[in-house]
Design a protein around this motif. Sequence first.
Motif, PDB file in Angstrom:
ATOM      1  N   SER A  86       0.827  -1.207   0.000  1.00 26.35           N
ATOM      2  CA  SER A  86       0.000   0.000   0.000  1.00 26.35           C
ATOM      3  C   SER A  86       0.861   1.258   0.000  1.00 26.35           C
ATOM      4  O   SER A  86       2.034   1.231   0.387  1.00 26.35           O
ATOM      5  CB  SER A  86      -0.918   0.004   1.221  1.00 26.35           C
ATOM      6  N   TRP A  87       0.277   2.349  -0.469  1.00 27.69           N
ATOM      7  CA  TRP A  87       0.942   3.646  -0.377  1.00 27.69           C
ATOM      8  C   TRP A  87      -0.107   4.721  -0.110  1.00 27.69           C
ATOM      9  O   TRP A  87      -1.285   4.556  -0.388  1.00 27.69           O
ATOM     10  CB  TRP A  87       1.758   3.970  -1.624  1.00 27.69           C
ATOM     11  N   VAL A  88       0.349   5.829   0.445  1.00 26.74           N
ATOM     12  CA  VAL A  88      -0.539   6.910   0.861  1.00 26.74           C
ATOM     13  C   VAL A  88      -0.525   8.014  -0.197  1.00 26.74           C
ATOM     14  O   VAL A  88       0.361   8.065  -1.053  1.00 26.74           O
ATOM     15  CB  VAL A  88      -0.102   7.479   2.229  1.00 26.74           C
ATOM     16  N   PRO A  89      -1.530   8.926  -0.176  1.00 25.29           N
ATOM     17  CA  PRO A  89      -1.601  10.000  -1.175  1.00 25.29           C
ATOM     18  C   PRO A  89      -0.348  10.868  -1.234  1.00 25.29           C
ATOM     19  O   PRO A  89      -0.069  11.496  -2.270  1.00 25.29           O
ATOM     20  CB  PRO A  89      -2.818  10.812  -0.716  1.00 25.29           C
ATOM     21  N   TYR A  90       0.413  10.888  -0.140  1.00 23.46           N
ATOM     22  CA  TYR A  90       1.666  11.664  -0.128  1.00 23.46           C
ATOM     23  C   TYR A  90       2.555  11.303  -1.303  1.00 23.46           C
ATOM     24  O   TYR A  90       3.253  12.168  -1.853  1.00 23.46           O
ATOM     25  CB  TYR A  90       2.396  11.417   1.191  1.00 23.46           C
ATOM     26  N   TRP A  91       2.544  10.029  -1.690  1.00 22.86           N
ATOM     27  CA  TRP A  91       3.455   9.583  -2.747  1.00 22.86           C
ATOM     28  C   TRP A  91       3.153  10.264  -4.080  1.00 22.86           C
ATOM     29  O   TRP A  91       4.059  10.498  -4.877  1.00 22.86           O
ATOM     30  CB  TRP A  91       3.396   8.060  -2.889  1.00 22.86           C
ATOM     31  N   ARG A  92       1.894  10.583  -4.327  1.00 29.46           N
ATOM     32  CA  ARG A  92       1.541  11.293  -5.568  1.00 29.46           C
ATOM     33  C   ARG A  92       2.151  12.687  -5.563  1.00 29.46           C
ATOM     34  O   ARG A  92       2.745  13.128  -6.550  1.00 29.46           O
ATOM     35  CB  ARG A  92       0.020  11.364  -5.725  1.00 29.46           C
ATOM     36  N   ARG A  93       2.013  13.392  -4.449  1.00 24.47           N
ATOM     37  CA  ARG A  93       2.590  14.733  -4.334  1.00 24.47           C
ATOM     38  C   ARG A  93       4.109  14.669  -4.440  1.00 24.47           C
ATOM     39  O   ARG A  93       4.737  15.515  -5.110  1.00 24.47           O
ATOM     40  CB  ARG A  93       2.172  15.383  -3.015  1.00 24.47           C
ATOM     41  N   HIS A  94       4.683  13.691  -3.775  1.00 26.06           N
ATOM     42  CA  HIS A  94       6.140  13.530  -3.792  1.00 26.06           C
ATOM     43  C   HIS A  94       6.625  13.220  -5.209  1.00 26.06           C
ATOM     44  O   HIS A  94       7.648  13.755  -5.659  1.00 26.06           O
ATOM     45  CB  HIS A  94       6.545  12.408  -2.841  1.00 26.06           C
ATOM     46  N   ALA A  95       5.880  12.379  -5.930  1.00 29.02           N
ATOM     47  CA  ALA A  95       6.260  12.035  -7.304  1.00 29.02           C
ATOM     48  C   ALA A  95       6.189  13.257  -8.207  1.00 29.02           C
ATOM     49  O   ALA A  95       7.041  13.438  -9.098  1.00 29.02           O
ATOM     50  CB  ALA A  95       5.342  10.932  -7.830  1.00 29.02           C
ATOM     51  N   PHE A  96       5.182  14.120  -8.002  1.00 26.01           N
ATOM     52  CA  PHE A  96       5.083  15.358  -8.775  1.00 26.01           C
ATOM     53  C   PHE A  96       6.342  16.202  -8.588  1.00 26.01           C
ATOM     54  O   PHE A  96       6.909  16.742  -9.556  1.00 26.01           O
ATOM     55  CB  PHE A  96       3.869  16.170  -8.319  1.00 26.01           C
ATOM     56  N   ILE A  97       6.788  16.338  -7.352  1.00 29.08           N
ATOM     57  CA  ILE A  97       7.968  17.148  -7.043  1.00 29.08           C
ATOM     58  C   ILE A  97       9.211  16.543  -7.686  1.00 29.08           C
ATOM     59  O   ILE A  97      10.002  17.248  -8.325  1.00 29.08           O
ATOM     60  CB  ILE A  97       8.143  17.269  -5.512  1.00 29.08           C
ATOM     61  N   LEU A  98       9.393  15.244  -7.529  1.00 30.97           N
ATOM     62  CA  LEU A  98      10.582  14.584  -8.078  1.00 30.97           C
ATOM     63  C   LEU A  98      10.598  14.624  -9.596  1.00 30.97           C
ATOM     64  O   LEU A  98      11.670  14.770 -10.211  1.00 30.97           O
ATOM     65  CB  LEU A  98      10.638  13.137  -7.592  1.00 30.97           C
ATOM     66  N   GLN A  99       9.436  14.523 -10.200  1.00 30.85           N
ATOM     67  CA  GLN A  99       9.385  14.515 -11.662  1.00 30.85           C
ATOM     68  C   GLN A  99       9.872  15.832 -12.256  1.00 30.85           C
ATOM     69  O   GLN A  99      10.339  15.872 -13.405  1.00 30.85           O
ATOM     70  CB  GLN A  99       7.940  14.227 -12.116  1.00 30.85           C
ATOM     71  N   LYS A 100       9.811  16.901 -11.499  1.00 37.34           N
ATOM     72  CA  LYS A 100      10.244  18.210 -11.986  1.00 37.34           C
ATOM     73  C   LYS A 100      11.756  18.421 -11.856  1.00 37.34           C
ATOM     74  O   LYS A 100      12.295  19.398 -12.380  1.00 37.34           O
ATOM     75  CB  LYS A 100       9.510  19.317 -11.223  1.00 37.34           C
ATOM     76  N   LEU A 101      12.436  17.527 -11.158  1.00 39.77           N
ATOM     77  CA  LEU A 101      13.874  17.679 -10.961  1.00 39.77           C
ATOM     78  C   LEU A 101      14.645  17.331 -12.227  1.00 39.77           C
ATOM     79  O   LEU A 101      14.160  16.601 -13.096  1.00 39.77           O
ATOM     80  CB  LEU A 101      14.340  16.781  -9.813  1.00 39.77           C
ATOM     81  N   SER A 102      15.867  17.812 -12.304  1.00 37.94           N
ATOM     82  CA  SER A 102      16.762  17.437 -13.397  1.00 37.94           C
ATOM     83  C   SER A 102      17.264  16.017 -13.181  1.00 37.94           C
ATOM     84  O   SER A 102      17.152  15.465 -12.081  1.00 37.94           O
ATOM     85  CB  SER A 102      17.948  18.396 -13.459  1.00 37.94           C
TER      86      SER A 102
END
Length: 345
Positions: free
Chosen positions: A270-286
Amino acid sequence: MIFVGGSPLFSSSSSSQGSENLQALLEHPVLISATDSFKAIPERKISVPEGSGLEGSTQIKHVYIFQREYATVDPALVELVGTDEATTCVGLVIRNQKTGMTSVAHMDSPEIVDFGLAQMLSLVADPRLDAELDVHLIGGYEDTSCEHCSGISVSDRHIEPEGYSFPLCSKIVEVLHKRQEIFHIQTLCILGHNTRRDSDGNTYPIFNGFVVETSTGSVKPATFDRSSRCPDEIVRRIRVTVSCGDPSWNGKLLETYDTHIDRFQIAPCSWVPYWRRHAFILQKLSDPEILLKCSTSPYAEGPDFVDNERRVFDYLIQHPNWKDTFPMRKPRIFHRSADGGWIKC
């Protein structure tokens, strides 16, 4: 109990630490010779041929293991089992000399070693018999100098004082020594034996993976391409990422494969909704930033590491609710097809 060259390396009453026993193994001439022989073996490249699945075509029956997973395979059903993408992680092979039953794990933390070894041994070591078990450890390297690479300072990322590989290797040796089973160490291509240096003195692993031929127990260096890291690649990568937040997997290797009927049974995570927000942030990184944020060895990763991470981020963004991936918390099942591939049930 640990044996080398047919003889016990330490007395059963020895109370020495894992790090001391590890050093003794690294310096053992039999294992140094075995490691040199392993390094001389050409690296095997595992790939699913184009056209697999067409009438009349077949592929080698193999089982691939991702990080923090394990699988125990029956040589009557599976020809090859292996893993790759290991930098600071360690691949562990345990094979029963009599039955040929082979368990492979991709260990990534000392915290999973105790229970993880018990998981591996549950189908390999028959408690009714005095099983003789061959053991191979491959992966991990002298990673403590990685903070000096490419001009990145220690303050830019968290660095373990001893590195990541050494504590993991020490724990594996400690647990093998304390258990009652007889473990014959055959290959020890870890730490200094698995380290190369560039002209600036930066360190990298020599080998990142291996494959076991189940019929013979032969272990060879190997790499797998994306076509052979199957089935359910992205979901299995996500389990590695999010399992730290799922208490049902604390201290355990991830259940992946059903030994008795040769099918993948991807246990739910299982994973929590936090992971979606975290993935959004990481996806924007170089790309360099993703390496620094998401890897324990950012300068030793393979060329597809960042792409694999971005595909994981995309999945978490598109599937924020884990129940969509594991409805009713049931495993994802894949049966072996007639041509040796996998079909989702």
